[in-house]
Design an enzyme around this catalytic site. Sequence first.
Site, mmCIF file in Angstrom:
data_model
loop_
_atom_site.group_PDB
_atom_site.id
_atom_site.type_symbol
_atom_site.label_atom_id
_atom_site.label_comp_id
_atom_site.label_asym_id
_atom_site.label_seq_id
_atom_site.Cartn_x
_atom_site.Cartn_y
_atom_site.Cartn_z
ATOM 1 N N CYS A 2 49.642 3.140 -7.475
ATOM 2 C CA CYS A 2 48.901 4.256 -8.027
ATOM 3 C C CYS A 2 48.811 4.140 -9.543
ATOM 4 O O CYS A 2 49.232 3.161 -10.138
ATOM 5 C CB CYS A 2 49.591 5.568 -7.658
ATOM 6 N N ASP A 95 57.417 6.601 1.053
ATOM 7 C CA ASP A 95 58.546 6.165 0.233
ATOM 8 C C ASP A 95 58.675 7.038 -1.008
ATOM 9 O O ASP A 95 59.732 7.075 -1.647
ATOM 10 C CB ASP A 95 58.425 4.687 -0.146
ATOM 11 N N ILE A 280 40.073 -19.454 -3.219
ATOM 12 C CA ILE A 280 38.941 -19.648 -4.118
ATOM 13 C C ILE A 280 38.619 -21.123 -4.276
ATOM 14 O O ILE A 280 39.466 -21.997 -4.098
ATOM 15 C CB ILE A 280 39.203 -19.056 -5.520
ATOM 16 N N SER A 359 51.230 -12.220 -3.005
ATOM 17 C CA SER A 359 51.030 -13.338 -3.928
ATOM 18 C C SER A 359 52.318 -14.135 -4.074
ATOM 19 O O SER A 359 53.420 -13.589 -4.012
ATOM 20 C CB SER A 359 50.603 -12.793 -5.300
ATOM 21 N N GLY A 360 52.158 -15.443 -4.310
ATOM 22 C CA GLY A 360 53.315 -16.320 -4.544
ATOM 23 C C GLY A 360 53.814 -16.315 -5.971
ATOM 24 O O GLY A 360 54.634 -17.158 -6.351
#
EC number: 6.3.5.4
Length: 629
Positions: A2, A95, A280, A359-360
């Site tokens: 948020c 949460d 990509i 993501s890594g």
Amino acid sequence: MCGIAGAMRWPDGGPLTDRLTKTLAHRGPDGQGRYDHGDVHLGHRRLSIIDLSETGAQPMVAGGLALTYNGELYNAPELRAELESAGVRFRGTSDTEVLLEAWRRWGTGCLPRLRGMFAFAVFDERTGDLTLARDQLGIKPLFLVRRGGGLVFASELKALSTELTDLHVDDAAMIASLLYYWVPDARCAFREAEKLPPGSWLRMRRDGKIDRGRFWSIRDVAAEAAEAPFPDLAAVVEDSTRKHLLSDVPVATFLSGGLDSSYLTALAAKHQPGISAYTIGFRAEDAKFEAMPDDLRYARQVAARFGVDLHEIEIAPQVLDLLPRMTYHLDEPIGDPAAINTFLICGAAREAGVKVMLSGMGADELFAGYRKHLANLLALRYQRVPGSIRRSVESIVDRMPVATAKRGYRTVRFAKRFLSFAELPEETAFRRSYTMYDRAELAGLLDPDLAPMVDEVLTEHADTYQDNRLNDFVNRMCLADARLFLPGLNLAYTDRSSMAASTEVRVPFVDVEVVKAAFAIPGNRKIVRRQGKAALKEAATATLPREIVYRPKGLFSAPLRAWMSRDLAPLMREVVNDGVLVRSGFLRQDALRRLVEEDASGQQDRSKHLWHILTLEYWYRSATSQGAS
């Protein structure tokens, strides 16, 4: 995920909070709210991920506490169970409510218990205290300004700089951004603003007094972990990935075809079969000019093996249009074109209805996966080579071009880069291996009156690098990356770029348990012979095929040389001849022109330098047009 904002003891704080929150609308298009109590005002923009009902709406108010919160707690189910066993009754499944009740029970003592990414503000109506907190590793941002006994805060700097038009650009932060191509997390682009440090909290009391505290220190965690036994790394990474899948909406992954994203995607597919992934590619002519590896074929191989629904996006962006747009969203001058990739991938995912991406990010920093880590080790050996041979090598490499009119030569670029730091002392060599300029080059680019600030910025790097209790060279580099490179660049652009597309990116490698495991691994298990990230690769072999694990390292970057020599060349000439940075005296025109000429000749690769100068120019134009000076 948020956007949060608020004010305490601030003139016109309620309407100001509304305006701040409106600027953050892209971070939370699913809902908004405001809380008022005397001179305390909290605002919120909601991106609904867990508990999509109104019981998850914010600011959340219950029993004299009010909370506005940005983030995700991946151990919320365990915390909920513990609180329920102590008699707490929950209204919903968010949460946010878990965090509110954890705060009620433990106060700041709850913070070390939290496993996730977060930045939040909680107000206690009973005591009149407003407390801000930020996660252990700086995944989520929180900016604030204190003035005249009052405080205002927001998830993004642009919200504050748009409303507080008397902020002043910090020259030292701009100099730091030239050095690194990003602003270190310990600095802020405006002098009057600050970032709440990772792993810390700040409390403003009813009378305006400020208390601060730190609840987690990666420096201390790394030192303690160095004494711990070698971990079951595969189990730690899988546990983190599984927890990061917690969501009431679809989750997808970034999949470049490299080790990190492939490992996470394979683990995610194990727990969520048929998961989507996004990858990509670039225009063929751009990729050839940049000598970029073909990552797409590896991404396709991983997707086929693990039943992943792969979405391919070709990036041939309108760079001239994207440059000002990205500069706006990135908040501070950040010169990494990977931000464009993130923004475009997240935009495509959002259009397909995906709100959450894995993501890594972070694996290279924690497990010594960057070329600079190996290069700095090789530099120690190079220093033992006889001087006459070194001089001969340097002379040959200096004469070699990094590019011709049709293509670039990556090996030559790497060789020139290596020789720029190979004979320097440890901290200086490490800094030089990943930053843009040495001291003389940086000072020569700037107004001579700014030279003392150059030394100040370089000293800050040295102080951070040397502030550790580690005996392991590789882990010293990893620790410096986790304190500088990770929060200052990679986490910063990932947050801003993804949230600009109203998408949440989660980073399972940037997790407190993974960090502990990473620093329990000695450097000689992270880099083995010339293999970086060796321990992580060993862990991944049980899941991934060896041709993915041990493939050549790819780059989550962009074809900068192609862009600079084609799309952006006219704009670069304009910035050199009549840019605001030159006209203001901040940059020296002759030095800037020399960078352009060196790049155009093909003798030096200055594309990253020039790209960052363009981002700095656009950022400075915007900052000064808003009233800042």
